[in-house]
Design an enzyme around this catalytic site. Structure first.
Site, PDB file in Angstrom:
ATOM      1  CB  SER A 146      -0.962  -0.061   1.194  1.00 53.08           C
ATOM      2  OG  SER A 146      -2.004   0.847   1.037  1.00 53.08           O
ATOM      3  CG  ASP A 222      -7.472  -3.310  -1.626  1.00 52.80           C
ATOM      4  OD1 ASP A 222      -8.044  -2.374  -1.037  1.00 52.80           O
ATOM      5  OD2 ASP A 222      -6.252  -3.499  -1.604  1.00 52.80           O
ATOM      6  CG  HIS A 255      -5.537  -2.671   1.592  1.00 54.02           C
ATOM      7  ND1 HIS A 255      -5.029  -2.438   0.329  1.00 54.02           N
ATOM      8  CD2 HIS A 255      -4.860  -1.812   2.411  1.00 54.02           C
ATOM      9  CE1 HIS A 255      -4.109  -1.492   0.386  1.00 54.02           C
ATOM     10  NE2 HIS A 255      -3.980  -1.092   1.644  1.00 54.02           N
TER      11      HIS A 255
HETATM   12  C1  LIG Z   1      -1.822  -4.608   9.661  1.00 52.21           C
HETATM   13  C2  LIG Z   1      -2.624  -4.015   8.580  1.00 52.21           C
HETATM   14  O1  LIG Z   1      -3.669  -4.470   8.238  1.00 52.21           O
HETATM   15  O2  LIG Z   1      -2.068  -2.953   7.966  1.00 52.21           O
HETATM   16  C3  LIG Z   1      -2.708  -2.059   7.155  1.00 52.21           C
HETATM   17  C4  LIG Z   1      -4.079  -1.838   7.174  1.00 52.21           C
HETATM   18  C5  LIG Z   1      -4.623  -0.883   6.348  1.00 52.21           C
HETATM   19  C6  LIG Z   1      -3.797  -0.115   5.523  1.00 52.21           C
HETATM   20  C7  LIG Z   1      -4.286   0.903   4.674  1.00 52.21           C
HETATM   21  C8  LIG Z   1      -5.735   1.218   4.627  1.00 52.21           C
HETATM   22  C9  LIG Z   1      -3.387   1.607   3.878  1.00 52.21           C
HETATM   23  C10 LIG Z   1      -2.009   1.333   3.947  1.00 52.21           C
HETATM   24  O3  LIG Z   1      -1.157   2.008   3.297  1.00 52.21           O
HETATM   25  O4  LIG Z   1      -1.582   0.339   4.752  1.00 52.21           O
HETATM   26  C11 LIG Z   1      -2.411  -0.362   5.524  1.00 52.21           C
HETATM   27  C12 LIG Z   1      -1.884  -1.335   6.354  1.00 52.21           C
END
Ligand SMILES: CC(=O)Oc1ccc2c(C)cc(=O)oc2c1
Length: 277
Positions: A146, A222, A255
């Site tokens: 991400s 996602d 995600h």
């Molecule tokens: C541990 C975990 O689930 O990490 C996580 C959750 C959500 C997100 C979102 C929404 C964006 C991102 O850049 O990283 C991320 C990491």
């Protein structure tokens, strides 16, 4: 450097350290997995860049990567996602800006420009420290999730020759054109959108001096796919520039780290191949 913990896993060791960083002018914590092979030879390193809200611990606890890394003889370094310990305006108000959301840029807008230099930290300072203190080679690969997928891609595109391979899970491909990126870039880099181009994968692809093949996995379930991640923008930029991209759209995956843990072995194999393991 202060050793915070040391845990045996898959025949190797997961160690967490705190150290004083010159790039971010404060203490930073990172983790390193050293496979058993590092007891008798120097091993190459995969840098893992985590996403929004994460620390060095999310990947180590949830990705399930160490068994395969141990088989391959690959070290993995896991930095934090932002400086900590400051109290700038808005720094602790939301999950997508400030603490836990450094976006792997060098901020130019005060007060963030004082310490939010995560790009310098992950590209230069941390590898220098790791290569000085641990049994590793200077052969590096990089991956992330991400916000961290965006980080991995820009680190490679901005530094020809520095990495052997790159991959990403659900990366923010075109931060200039999505709400997370627009918020972060405005706060860290200011209003001049021309200046943002130096930190945007789709912009950097057009003029890249080195064209390492990109391996990207993207879950089709996602929640952030269309508004924030925009894999089709990466596809178009790669197509236009003649940049090799393997984009795997994975049916039903979201995600989360369940998605990452399902495909991390493929990414480790991709890096091991490029690193000559
Ligand atoms: C541990 C975990 O689930 O990490 C996580 C959750 C959500 C997100 C979102 C929404 C964006 C991102 O850049 O990283 C991320 C990491």
């Amino acid at each position: 450097m202060e050793l915070l913990s040391s845990t045996k896993v898959s025949g190797g060791w997961l160690k967490r350290y705190r150290h004083e960083s010159l790039s971010v002018k404060g203490d930073m914590v990172f983790a390193i997995f050293l496979p058993a092979q590092a007891e008798s030879a120097n091993v190459p390193v995969l840098y893992w860049l985590s996403g929004l809200t994460c620390t060095d611990e999310n990947f180590s606890q949830k990705a399930g990567a160490f068994k395969k890394a141990a088989e391959l003889g690959l070290a993995i370094v896991m930095p934090d996602t932002s400086p900590r310990g400051t109290d700038y305006p808005a720094e602790h108000e939301s999950y997508d800006f400030g603490s836990g959301a450094g976006f792997y840029v060098n901020a130019t807008v005060a007060p963030y420009s004082n310490t939010y230099h995560m790009y310098d930290y992950v590209v230069k300072e941390l590898p220098t420290l790791v290569e000085e203190h641990f049994p590793v080679t200077d052969k590096r690969s990089i991956s992330g999730h991400s916000m961290g997928g965006h980080g991995a891609l820009i680190c490679v595109l901005k530094n020809p020759g520095r990495y052997q391979s790159v991959s990403a899970f659900a990366p923010i491909t075109n931060p200039m054109q999505c709400p997370w990126g627009e918020k972060a870039f405005t706060g860290y880099l200011g209003d001049d959108r021309e200046a943002w181009k130096a930190w945007d994968t789709c912009e950097l692809i057009a003029t890249a001096e080195e064209r390492l093949p990109l391996l990207v996995d993207q879950g089709e379930a996602d929640n952030f796919l269309e508004e924030q991640l925009k894999p089709e923008a990466l596809e178009q930029a790669c197509e236009k520039a003649g940049h090799e991209l393997t984009l795997r759209r994975q049916s039903g995956y979201d995600h989360s780290y369940f998605f990452i843990s399902s495909f991390i072995d493929d990414h480790l194999a991709h890096h091991a191949n490029a690193l000559g393991l």
